[in-house]
Design a protein around this motif. Structure first.
Motif, PDB file in Angstrom:
ATOM      1  N   TRP A  93       0.840  -1.194   0.000  1.00  0.00           N
ATOM      2  CA  TRP A  93       0.000   0.000   0.000  1.00  0.00           C
ATOM      3  C   TRP A  93       0.873   1.240   0.000  1.00  0.00           C
ATOM      4  N   THR A  94       0.424   2.269  -0.683  1.00  0.00           N
ATOM      5  CA  THR A  94       1.080   3.571  -0.592  1.00  0.00           C
ATOM      6  C   THR A  94       0.677   4.220   0.728  1.00  0.00           C
ATOM      7  N   GLN A  95       1.402   5.254   1.107  1.00  0.00           N
ATOM      8  CA  GLN A  95       1.015   5.982   2.315  1.00  0.00           C
ATOM      9  C   GLN A  95      -0.374   6.582   2.146  1.00  0.00           C
ATOM     10  N   GLU A  96      -0.662   7.062   0.959  1.00  0.00           N
ATOM     11  CA  GLU A  96      -1.983   7.651   0.674  1.00  0.00           C
ATOM     12  C   GLU A  96      -3.094   6.624   0.897  1.00  0.00           C
ATOM     13  N   GLU A  97      -2.901   5.413   0.364  1.00  0.00           N
ATOM     14  CA  GLU A  97      -3.914   4.371   0.496  1.00  0.00           C
ATOM     15  C   GLU A  97      -4.086   3.950   1.954  1.00  0.00           C
ATOM     16  N   MET A  98      -2.969   3.766   2.659  1.00  0.00           N
ATOM     17  CA  MET A  98      -3.043   3.375   4.075  1.00  0.00           C
ATOM     18  C   MET A  98      -3.756   4.449   4.892  1.00  0.00           C
ATOM     19  N   ALA A  99      -3.399   5.705   4.667  1.00  0.00           N
ATOM     20  CA  ALA A  99      -4.020   6.804   5.416  1.00  0.00           C
ATOM     21  C   ALA A  99      -5.528   6.847   5.152  1.00  0.00           C
ATOM     22  N   ARG A 100      -5.912   6.684   3.890  1.00  0.00           N
ATOM     23  CA  ARG A 100      -7.335   6.703   3.546  1.00  0.00           C
ATOM     24  C   ARG A 100      -8.074   5.570   4.247  1.00  0.00           C
ATOM     25  N   ARG A 101      -7.495   4.375   4.204  1.00  0.00           N
ATOM     26  CA  ARG A 101      -8.135   3.220   4.837  1.00  0.00           C
ATOM     27  C   ARG A 101      -8.266   3.400   6.353  1.00  0.00           C
ATOM     28  N   ALA A 102      -7.249   4.012   6.962  1.00  0.00           N
ATOM     29  CA  ALA A 102      -7.249   4.191   8.417  1.00  0.00           C
ATOM     30  C   ALA A 102      -7.971   5.468   8.851  1.00  0.00           C
ATOM     31  N   ASN A 103      -8.428   6.234   7.874  1.00  0.00           N
ATOM     32  CA  ASN A 103      -9.145   7.482   8.151  1.00  0.00           C
ATOM     33  C   ASN A 103      -8.283   8.489   8.918  1.00  0.00           C
ATOM     34  N   SER A 123      -4.875  11.483   8.121  1.00  0.00           N
ATOM     35  CA  SER A 123      -4.234  12.215   7.030  1.00  0.00           C
ATOM     36  C   SER A 123      -2.922  11.538   6.640  1.00  0.00           C
ATOM     37  N   ARG A 124      -2.526  11.770   5.392  1.00  0.00           N
ATOM     38  CA  ARG A 124      -1.254  11.226   4.914  1.00  0.00           C
ATOM     39  C   ARG A 124      -0.100  11.817   5.720  1.00  0.00           C
ATOM     40  N   ILE A 125      -0.207  13.092   6.062  1.00  0.00           N
ATOM     41  CA  ILE A 125       0.837  13.758   6.861  1.00  0.00           C
ATOM     42  C   ILE A 125       0.956  13.094   8.228  1.00  0.00           C
ATOM     43  N   ALA A 126      -0.182  12.746   8.842  1.00  0.00           N
ATOM     44  CA  ALA A 126      -0.143  12.063  10.140  1.00  0.00           C
ATOM     45  C   ALA A 126       0.580  10.723  10.007  1.00  0.00           C
ATOM     46  N   LEU A 127       0.284   9.992   8.934  1.00  0.00           N
ATOM     47  CA  LEU A 127       0.943   8.700   8.716  1.00  0.00           C
ATOM     48  C   LEU A 127       2.436   8.883   8.490  1.00  0.00           C
ATOM     49  N   ILE A 128       2.808   9.891   7.717  1.00  0.00           N
ATOM     50  CA  ILE A 128       4.230  10.177   7.486  1.00  0.00           C
ATOM     51  C   ILE A 128       4.928  10.446   8.811  1.00  0.00           C
ATOM     52  N   HIS A 129       4.304  11.230   9.676  1.00  0.00           N
ATOM     53  CA  HIS A 129       4.908  11.536  10.980  1.00  0.00           C
ATOM     54  C   HIS A 129       5.014  10.309  11.863  1.00  0.00           C
ATOM     55  N   PRO A 142       1.378   7.588  17.623  1.00  0.00           N
ATOM     56  CA  PRO A 142      -0.065   7.574  17.382  1.00  0.00           C
ATOM     57  C   PRO A 142      -0.847   7.407  18.677  1.00  0.00           C
ATOM     58  N   THR A 143      -2.054   7.969  18.689  1.00  0.00           N
ATOM     59  CA  THR A 143      -2.955   7.768  19.820  1.00  0.00           C
ATOM     60  C   THR A 143      -3.426   6.316  19.806  1.00  0.00           C
ATOM     61  N   LEU A 144      -4.037   5.895  20.894  1.00  0.00           N
ATOM     62  CA  LEU A 144      -4.576   4.529  20.943  1.00  0.00           C
ATOM     63  C   LEU A 144      -5.643   4.329  19.878  1.00  0.00           C
ATOM     64  N   ASP A 145      -6.477   5.357  19.641  1.00  0.00           N
ATOM     65  CA  ASP A 145      -7.504   5.237  18.606  1.00  0.00           C
ATOM     66  C   ASP A 145      -6.870   5.058  17.231  1.00  0.00           C
ATOM     67  N   THR A 146      -5.808   5.821  16.958  1.00  0.00           N
ATOM     68  CA  THR A 146      -5.127   5.704  15.668  1.00  0.00           C
ATOM     69  C   THR A 146      -4.452   4.354  15.549  1.00  0.00           C
ATOM     70  N   LEU A 147      -3.809   3.891  16.622  1.00  0.00           N
ATOM     71  CA  LEU A 147      -3.188   2.555  16.602  1.00  0.00           C
ATOM     72  C   LEU A 147      -4.229   1.483  16.311  1.00  0.00           C
ATOM     73  N   ALA A 148      -5.376   1.593  16.959  1.00  0.00           N
ATOM     74  CA  ALA A 148      -6.443   0.612  16.753  1.00  0.00           C
ATOM     75  C   ALA A 148      -6.920   0.647  15.306  1.00  0.00           C
ATOM     76  N   SER A 149      -7.049   1.837  14.736  1.00  0.00           N
ATOM     77  CA  SER A 149      -7.482   1.974  13.359  1.00  0.00           C
ATOM     78  C   SER A 149      -6.453   1.375  12.399  1.00  0.00           C
ATOM     79  N   LEU A 150      -5.169   1.660  12.635  1.00  0.00           N
ATOM     80  CA  LEU A 150      -4.099   1.112  11.798  1.00  0.00           C
ATOM     81  C   LEU A 150      -4.084  -0.415  11.862  1.00  0.00           C
ATOM     82  N   ALA A 151      -4.156  -0.948  13.080  1.00  0.00           N
ATOM     83  CA  ALA A 151      -4.153  -2.402  13.250  1.00  0.00           C
ATOM     84  C   ALA A 151      -5.372  -3.035  12.577  1.00  0.00           C
ATOM     85  N   ASN A 152      -6.504  -2.367  12.685  1.00  0.00           N
ATOM     86  CA  ASN A 152      -7.733  -2.885  12.091  1.00  0.00           C
ATOM     87  C   ASN A 152      -7.618  -2.983  10.568  1.00  0.00           C
ATOM     88  N   VAL A 153      -7.147  -1.927   9.914  1.00  0.00           N
ATOM     89  CA  VAL A 153      -7.050  -1.966   8.446  1.00  0.00           C
ATOM     90  C   VAL A 153      -5.958  -2.933   7.991  1.00  0.00           C
TER      91      VAL A 153
END
Length: 133
Positions: free
Chosen positions: A21-31, A33-39, A47-58
């Motif tokens: 997956w590109t960063q763009e695709e991963m960010a979109r799937r995890a809801n 921003s691409r900038i947040a994923l880059i960081h 990442p916050t726990l909510d973001t971690l959960a979203s990343l793990a889920n996708v």
């Protein structure tokens, strides 16, 4: 950013790239921003726990896989990793990927692959630990 947590971003990047997956695709799937994923991937942000959960889920992996420290030595055995349960998650993930691929093989192919694995592992047992790394 706590430098001791850089491995979280490395794990996110590794699992994303495993999915091709590109960063763009991963960010979109995890809801996010691409900038947040880059960081996150670069270790500039934790990442916050909510973001971690979203990343793990996708990524369809346990959240603990993102929180696991990488294996220090590629020659570590599974028994040596039992002292750090987070590493066992990474092994389970890789074994699941192998099993998924083996399901598309016929019995003769699986038996042949097992013999290849046995031969490779035997070769590693014959070498000194330093040479195996």
């Amino acid at each position: 950013m706590n430098p001791n947590l850089n491995y979280i971003g490395s794990n996110v990047r590794r699992f994303r790239k495993n999915r091709k997956w590109t960063q763009e695709e991963m960010a979109r799937r995890a809801n996010i921003s691409r900038i947040a994923l880059i960081h996150i991937e670069s270790g500039k942000a934790v990442p916050t726990l909510d973001t971690l959960a979203s990343l793990a889920n996708v990524l369809e992996i346990p959240m603990t896989s993102l929180l696991s420290r990488p294996v220090a030595h590629t020659g570590d055995s599974a028994a040596a990793l039992l002292a750090d349960p987070g590493e066992v998650d990474a092994i389970d993930y890789e074994l699941k990927n192998i099993m998924d691929k083996l399901r598309s093989c016929n019995l003769n192919q699986v038996v042949t692959l097992r013999k290849v694995i046995d031969t490779v592992l035997l070769g590693y047992q014959d070498r000194p630990a330093a040479a195996a790394e």
